[in-house]
Design an enzyme around this catalytic site. Structure first.
Site, PDB file in Angstrom:
ATOM      1  N   ASP A 183      40.941 -28.735   7.454  1.00  0.00           N
ATOM      2  CA  ASP A 183      41.694 -28.974   8.686  1.00  0.00           C
ATOM      3  C   ASP A 183      42.704 -30.082   8.398  1.00  0.00           C
ATOM      4  OD1 ASP A 183      42.585 -29.902  11.161  1.00  0.00           O
ATOM      5  OD2 ASP A 183      40.667 -29.506  12.156  1.00  0.00           O
TER       6      ASP A 183
ATOM      7  N   GLY B 225      46.212 -29.539  22.433  1.00  0.00           N
ATOM      8  CA  GLY B 225      47.495 -30.211  22.595  1.00  0.00           C
ATOM      9  C   GLY B 225      47.313 -31.712  22.504  1.00  0.00           C
TER      10      GLY B 225
ATOM     11  N   HIS C 286      41.968 -25.674  10.977  1.00  0.00           N
ATOM     12  CA  HIS C 286      41.779 -26.311  12.277  1.00  0.00           C
ATOM     13  C   HIS C 286      41.521 -25.321  13.415  1.00  0.00           C
ATOM     14  CE1 HIS C 286      42.535 -29.266  15.447  1.00  0.00           C
ATOM     15  NE2 HIS C 286      43.430 -28.468  15.977  1.00  0.00           N
TER      16      HIS C 286
ATOM     17  N   SER D   5      39.946 -29.621  19.251  1.00  0.00           N
ATOM     18  CA  SER D   5      41.145 -30.401  18.978  1.00  0.00           C
ATOM     19  C   SER D   5      41.340 -31.434  20.098  1.00  0.00           C
ATOM     20  CB  SER D   5      42.321 -29.435  18.839  1.00  0.00           C
ATOM     21  OG  SER D   5      43.388 -30.051  18.224  1.00  0.00           O
ATOM     22  N   TRP D   6      42.511 -31.456  20.753  1.00  0.00           N
ATOM     23  CA  TRP D   6      42.643 -32.342  21.918  1.00  0.00           C
ATOM     24  C   TRP D   6      41.576 -32.010  22.963  1.00  0.00           C
ATOM     25  CZ3 TRP D   6      43.835 -36.475  24.505  1.00  0.00           C
ATOM     26  CH2 TRP D   6      43.794 -36.417  25.908  1.00  0.00           C
TER      27      TRP D   6
HETATM   28  N1  STX Z   1      46.860 -31.921  18.514  1.00  0.00           N
HETATM   29  C1  STX Z   1      45.914 -30.989  18.102  1.00  0.00           C
HETATM   30  C2  STX Z   1      45.702 -29.940  19.133  1.00  0.00           C
HETATM   31  O1  STX Z   1      44.993 -30.122  20.091  1.00  0.00           O
HETATM   32  C3  STX Z   1      46.674 -33.206  17.940  1.00  0.00           C
HETATM   33  C4  STX Z   1      46.434 -28.735  18.957  1.00  0.00           C
HETATM   34  N2  STX Z   1      47.177 -28.467  17.946  1.00  0.00           N
HETATM   35  N3  STX Z   1      47.726 -27.277  18.157  1.00  0.00           N
HETATM   36  C5  STX Z   1      47.301 -26.841  19.295  1.00  0.00           C
HETATM   37  O2  STX Z   1      46.484 -27.734  19.818  1.00  0.00           O
HETATM   38  C6  STX Z   1      47.678 -25.564  19.929  1.00  0.00           C
HETATM   39  C7  STX Z   1      46.732 -24.511  19.440  1.00  0.00           C
HETATM   40  C8  STX Z   1      47.612 -25.656  21.423  1.00  0.00           C
HETATM   41  C9  STX Z   1      49.085 -25.251  19.501  1.00  0.00           C
END
Ligand code: STX
Length: 318
Positions: free
Chosen positions: A270, A43, A298, A115-116
């Site tokens: 990604d 997120g 991603h 990711s985050w």
């Molecule tokens: N945001 C990228 C991230 O962490 C910049 C992310 N993108 N989608 C998600 O996390 C979920 C899988 C939680 C929807």
């Protein structure tokens, strides 16, 4: 390709009071006497799921999952009217991880984040390097201006023009050009007829661009109005504030981590967090094992990504 480990249930769960009126949902699964690992979800504003337990050997790992402030099963949920985003920042989350570590009775642990979750893992490890035994990082995101501009302000829309059109359609013509700011207004409008559709459009854009091939079930999960509102509000709040970090800070400070064994897993295709960020981290931190997966986007559900992650956690399990 490595399959996921079998589905397991937690043997311990709870809500941890971290102050500021916030309670974090946490759970522990796997071997109670195993090697501790903490999973940091994406997120910001995503949530943990049972799938996240399954990239760790349950016979070898003591697996700690938790929902970050305002997200998932943590309370209050950021979709609630009047949720106070001012007590939800990168540095609150870093402090929360320390409180949770203490609460579950662990001195040091492996930190796993995609990711985050990779952003937060880097911020946590650079703040508390002595608490981290290994780092497993996927889909590297460091919240630089260039990364936000790529995905939320236009360029990535050239690859997914059909979905981008719906993201842009929420924003009145006069506001076009600064989508993060325009969405900030929409998502925090008290009228559900304004913030509801904006949240779904924001989450749909992101969910549609995180897999190499279309995954309607993934999009449907993240477009759920309750999930989408917390996810979009929290993400947008973090992006409006540039994560309360200096631009490029997490890469500049990578030298603080050079003694920590680490694996970086990045998909070539990604679109959400393109490989340039993982590459910049790899250049700043050549000791970390770097895996650029040639046929993946991603998401950690991409087969090549999942397989490389499980190989990493298996290797670190000893
Ligand atoms: N945001 C990228 C991230 O962490 C910049 C992310 N993108 N989608 C998600 O996390 C979920 C899988 C939680 C929807």
């Amino acid at each position: 390709m490595r399959p996921l480990y079998p589905a397991i249930e937690p043997h311990d769960t709870g809500l941890l009071d971290v102050g500021d009126g916030q309670q974090l949902y946490w759970e522990v699964s796997g071997n109670p006497h195993g090697k501790p690992v903490v999973f940091l979800h994406g997120g910001p504003g995503g949530a943990v799921s049972p799938l996240h337990r399954r990239v760790f050997d349950p016979a070898k790992y003591r697996i700690v999952l938790f929902d970050q402030r305002g997200a998932g099963r943590s309370l209050p949920h950021a979709s609630e009217p009047g949720y106070d985003l001012s007590v939800n920042t990168t540095w609150h989350l870093v402090a929360d991880i320390e409180r949770l570590r203490d609460h579950v009775g662990v001195d040091t642990w492996q930190v796993f984040g995609g990711s985050w979750g990779s952003t937060l893992a880097l911020a946590y490890a650079q703040t508390h390097p002595d608490r981290v035994t290994e780092l497993v990082l996927r889909g590297i995101f460091t919240l630089r201006e260039s990364e936000l501009d790529w995905f939320y302000e236009g360029p990535a829309g050239q690859i997914f023009p059909d979905v981008w059109e719906k993201y842009v359609a929420q924003v009145p013509g006069t506001e076009r050009g600064g989508y993060i700011m325009a969405y900030h207004r929409l998502l925090n409008d008290p009228d559900p007829a304004v913030h509801g559709p904006a949240a779904v459009a924001w989450a749909t854009w992101e969910a549609s661009a995180i897999t190499l091939l279309p995954q309607p079930a993934t999009v449907a999960r993240f477009a759920d109005p309750h999930f989408a509102l917390a996810f979009a509000r929290i993400e947008n709040h973090y992006f409006m504030n540039r994560g309360w970090m200096d631009d490029g800070q997490l890469i500049t400070d990578a030298h603080l981590l050079r003694h920590i064994p680490a694996v970086i897993v990045q998909g070539r295709y990604d679109i959400c967090t393109p490989p340039v960020t993982a590459w910049d981290l790899h250049r700043a931190w050549p000791e970390a094992d770097f895996h650029l997966i040639p046929d993946a986007g991603h998401s950690m559900e991409e087969p090549g990504i999942r397989s490389a992650l499980i190989e990493a956690t298996d290797r670190f399990a000893g």
